[in-house]
Motif scaffolding. Sequence first.
Motif: not given
Lengths: 114, 111
Positions: A33, A35, A45, A48, A50, A56, A91, A95, A97, A103-106, B36, B44
């Motif tokens: 994703f 953001y 958002l 993203y 997959r 999308d 960001f 994920h 899936g 979700q893990f963010f950078g 978050y 986050p």
Amino acid sequence: DARVTQTPRHKVTEMGQEVTMRCQPILGHNTVFWYRQTMMQGLELLAYFRNRAPLDDSGMPKDRFSAEMPDATLATLKIQPSEPRDSAVYFCASHDGLAGNEQFFGPGTRLTVL
Amino acid sequence: GESVGLHLPTLSVQEGDNSIINCAYSNSASDYFIWYKQESGKGPQFIIDIRSNMDKRQGQRVTVLLNKTVKHLSLQIAATQPGDSAVYFCAENGGNNRLAFGKGNQVVVIP
């Protein structure tokens, strides 16, 4: 310690210049994703993917923004030409899936367009 | 830091006290909600989640409550510590693991 990495962490550029932001998702994660975070709009958002395919990108201004996943270990977000209103923190999150997992963010890329 | 907004609702809490952060969500069909935490200069970070078939879930020092009738979510932090100072976001799953985030609440812990 698996984590999402983003480069650069900070970018200052002049209006009209091209900007490319990069993201390396967690190995094995198939969903990425993008953001944008601003004080006014919060976290939005943009797009993203997959399995490297865009699902999308309706949140992204199409005329100047583009997002790609050249391979499973790299996602890019490009702005061309950049404008001052693009100044924000961008960001990337990855994920695995599986429904319901986080979700893990950078750490984000702080972009300033002068 | 990147995430702090000058106009974010702010909760000031004494160290050791409990904190409660509230969030209203919009989509009654959402089946999954997440809290978050975002510290200055960082992305986050997941705290706790809850599915729509539950009304309460507890983690380590945190509890999330879900009231689907009024579409309200809250996060309770027990014995708030200085390290809890951050911006807290609620998020709802809009389908396909897409998250819609709230505007955020700033928590300031007073030592």
